[in-house]
Write an enzyme that holds these catalytic residues in place. Structure first.
Site, PDB file in Angstrom:
ATOM      1  N   LYS A   1       4.577  -6.438  -6.881  1.00 50.93           N
ATOM      2  CA  LYS A   1       5.398  -5.722  -5.631  1.00 50.93           C
ATOM      3  C   LYS A   1       7.084  -5.984  -5.607  1.00 50.93           C
ATOM      4  O   LYS A   1       7.520  -6.434  -5.141  1.00 50.93           O
ATOM      5  CB  LYS A   1       4.384  -7.289  -4.954  1.00 50.93           C
TER       6      LYS A   1
ATOM      7  N   TYR B   1       0.029  -9.210  -8.805  1.00 55.15           N
ATOM      8  CA  TYR B   1       0.321  -8.509  -7.885  1.00 55.15           C
ATOM      9  C   TYR B   1       1.917  -8.854  -7.034  1.00 55.15           C
ATOM     10  O   TYR B   1       2.807  -8.080  -6.424  1.00 55.15           O
ATOM     11  CB  TYR B   1      -0.280  -9.292  -6.263  1.00 55.15           C
TER      12      TYR B   1
HETATM   13  N1  LIG Z   1      -4.179  -5.514   3.403  1.00 52.51           N
HETATM   14  C1  LIG Z   1      -3.198  -5.938   3.452  1.00 52.51           C
HETATM   15  O1  LIG Z   1      -2.878  -7.622   4.278  1.00 52.51           O
HETATM   16  C2  LIG Z   1      -1.425  -5.937   3.078  1.00 52.51           C
HETATM   17  C3  LIG Z   1      -0.925  -7.379   3.031  1.00 52.51           C
HETATM   18  C4  LIG Z   1       0.877  -6.851   2.196  1.00 52.51           C
HETATM   19  C5  LIG Z   1       0.606  -5.696   1.817  1.00 52.51           C
HETATM   20  N2  LIG Z   1       0.019  -4.748   1.307  1.00 52.51           N
HETATM   21  C6  LIG Z   1       0.173  -3.337   0.826  1.00 52.51           C
HETATM   22  O2  LIG Z   1      -0.195  -2.162   1.542  1.00 52.51           O
HETATM   23  C7  LIG Z   1      -0.818  -0.959   0.652  1.00 52.51           C
HETATM   24  C8  LIG Z   1      -2.348  -0.868   1.306  1.00 52.51           C
HETATM   25  O3  LIG Z   1      -2.961  -1.958   0.963  1.00 52.51           O
HETATM   26  P1  LIG Z   1      -4.627  -1.616   1.248  1.00 52.51           P
HETATM   27  O4  LIG Z   1      -4.967  -3.195   2.641  1.00 52.51           O
HETATM   28  O5  LIG Z   1      -4.864  -0.771   2.706  1.00 52.51           O
HETATM   29  O6  LIG Z   1      -5.857  -1.388   0.182  1.00 52.51           O
HETATM   30  P2  LIG Z   1      -6.518  -0.692   0.257  1.00 52.51           P
HETATM   31  O7  LIG Z   1      -7.280  -1.196  -0.676  1.00 52.51           O
HETATM   32  O8  LIG Z   1      -7.059  -0.109   1.511  1.00 52.51           O
HETATM   33  O9  LIG Z   1      -5.981   0.841  -0.002  1.00 52.51           O
HETATM   34  C9  LIG Z   1      -5.769   1.037  -1.253  1.00 52.51           C
HETATM   35  C10 LIG Z   1      -5.663   2.635  -1.618  1.00 52.51           C
HETATM   36  O10 LIG Z   1      -5.035   3.107  -2.564  1.00 52.51           O
HETATM   37  C11 LIG Z   1      -5.910   4.341  -3.179  1.00 52.51           C
HETATM   38  N3  LIG Z   1      -5.737   4.106  -4.955  1.00 52.51           N
HETATM   39  C12 LIG Z   1      -5.768   3.129  -5.929  1.00 52.51           C
HETATM   40  N4  LIG Z   1      -5.944   3.257  -7.190  1.00 52.51           N
HETATM   41  C13 LIG Z   1      -5.340   5.296  -6.384  1.00 52.51           C
HETATM   42  C14 LIG Z   1      -4.959   5.696  -8.419  1.00 52.51           C
HETATM   43  N5  LIG Z   1      -4.976   5.684  -9.282  1.00 52.51           N
HETATM   44  N6  LIG Z   1      -4.584   6.901  -7.799  1.00 52.51           N
HETATM   45  C15 LIG Z   1      -4.723   7.171  -5.738  1.00 52.51           C
HETATM   46  N7  LIG Z   1      -5.084   6.586  -5.036  1.00 52.51           N
HETATM   47  C16 LIG Z   1      -4.936   5.098  -5.718  1.00 52.51           C
HETATM   48  C17 LIG Z   1      -7.745   3.583  -3.309  1.00 52.51           C
HETATM   49  O11 LIG Z   1      -8.894   4.186  -3.149  1.00 52.51           O
HETATM   50  C18 LIG Z   1      -6.884   2.939  -1.510  1.00 52.51           C
HETATM   51  O12 LIG Z   1      -7.685   3.717  -0.434  1.00 52.51           O
HETATM   52  C19 LIG Z   1      -0.991  -1.967  -0.730  1.00 52.51           C
HETATM   53  O13 LIG Z   1       0.294  -1.110  -1.634  1.00 52.51           O
HETATM   54  C20 LIG Z   1      -0.974  -3.446  -0.788  1.00 52.51           C
HETATM   55  O14 LIG Z   1      -0.789  -4.401  -1.810  1.00 52.51           O
HETATM   56  C21 LIG Z   1      -1.210  -4.748   2.506  1.00 52.51           C
END
Ligand SMILES: NC(=O)c1ccc[n+]([C@@H]2O[C@H](COP(=O)([O-])OP(=O)(O)OC[C@H]3O[C@@H](n4cnc5c(N)ncnc54)[C@H](O)[C@@H]3O)[C@@H](O)[C@H]2O)c1
Length: 275
Positions: free
Chosen positions: A190, A186
């Protein structure tokens, strides 16, 4: 008028992982400014659910494609389909990432510990979060470079600025060797996205492609109470983010409102990285 700069009318905005928790919020931000979200995701059911619910809510055009962004051949095919449908690509949001949950992969005992971290999971996580962003930037960025206009937004994290505090994941009921650790991948993904942001911002500055990153802090999504208490104790504002709290920043970054901004990283984390 300054508000006009936020307008995305007719702009085709690709969101990788767009059917996920925050991906759908990015799509909402785009729809609320009259852009066209193009959701790329690997999960067919989630794509259908996201497209249907967004269409119902906004009564505007939304499309979704089932693509594995770790495969360049699939991205090239979907690029052709997007260009056949819309004849343009304006925005790419590199949002997809693997985000392993504590309860997952229990069969691999303490697999999250750095000492034991499996090469296979290193590869999977870097493939989605980093290689996927590389391929999508290559394929969709090339179209933007040819048109001499475009925006790429990389979704990093507060954990692209600071190290995870492993103490917040500790569970009293578990022995040391059974504890979950925030995976090394992670942090690696990032931080690397910020490097990719600066590289592409300078590489494509002469093609008028702006490339920025956003570092969101953790979003509240009914996580375990004990975890939330430990995390919020690290956040000066004393709470996690609401899922809607990044939409304005996403819209700012993908629209002309940020027209003089490239290679930058916006941190929105309730102050966590100040401490
Ligand atoms: N949720 C949080 O609190 C948070 C905080 C900081 C950063 N982020 C970042 O925000 C982004 C979204 O996070 P999230 O919480 O919505 O995650 P999530 O797991 O809900 O969404 C990720 C999506 O990526 C898709 N995915 C995975 N592998 C794939 C592939 N090979 N091809 C196409 N799609 C693919 C998944 O099916 C999923 O729908 C991420 O980069 C995460 O690191 C999230």
């Amino acid at each position: 008028m300054v508000l006009e700069k936020f307008n995305l009318t007719g702009k085709v905005c690709i969101i990788t992982g767009g059917a996920g928790f925050l991906g759908k919020k990015h799509a909402e931000a785009i729809l609320e400014s009259d852009g066209i979200p193009v959701i790329l995701d690997i999960n067919e059911n989630k794509i259908n659910e996201a497209v249907d619910s967004l269409k119902k809510q906004y009564k505007k055009e939304v499309v979704g494609y089932n693509v594995d962004i770790t495969k360049k051949s699939e991205i090239l095919k979907v690029k052709n389909r997007i260009l056949e449908n819309f004849s343009r690509i304006d925005v790419l949001i590199n949002n997809a990432a693997n985000n392993p949950k504590i309860e997952e992969k229990e069969n691999l005992k303490n697999w999250t510990h750095f000492e034991n971290f499996p090469e296979s999971i290193w590869n999977q996580d870097l493939n989605v979060g980093l290689k996927g962003a590389f391929f999508c930037s290559q394929v969709f960025g090339k179209v933007m470079a040819e048109n001499k206009k475009g925006v790429i937004l990389n979704i990093s994290s507060d954990l692209g600025i600071i190290a995870p505090d492993q103490r917040i994941y500790l569970k009293n009921s578990l022995k040391d060797e059974e504890q979950f650790k925030k995976p090394v991948t992670y942090s690696v993904v990032k931080y690397a996205l910020i490097g990719l942001t600066k590289y592409l911002a300078t590489y494509w500055a002469d093609k008028s492609i702006r490339v920025n990153a956003i570092c969101p802090g953790g979003v509240f999504n009914n996580q375990d109470k004990d975890f939330v208490a430990k995390l919020t104790n690290l956040i000066p504002m004393g709470r996690m983010a609401d899922p809607d709290e990044y939409k304005a920043a996403i819209l700012f970054l993908v629209s002309d409102a940020s027209s003089y901004m490239t290679g930058s990283t916006i941190i929105i984390d309730g102050g966590r990285t100040c401490w």
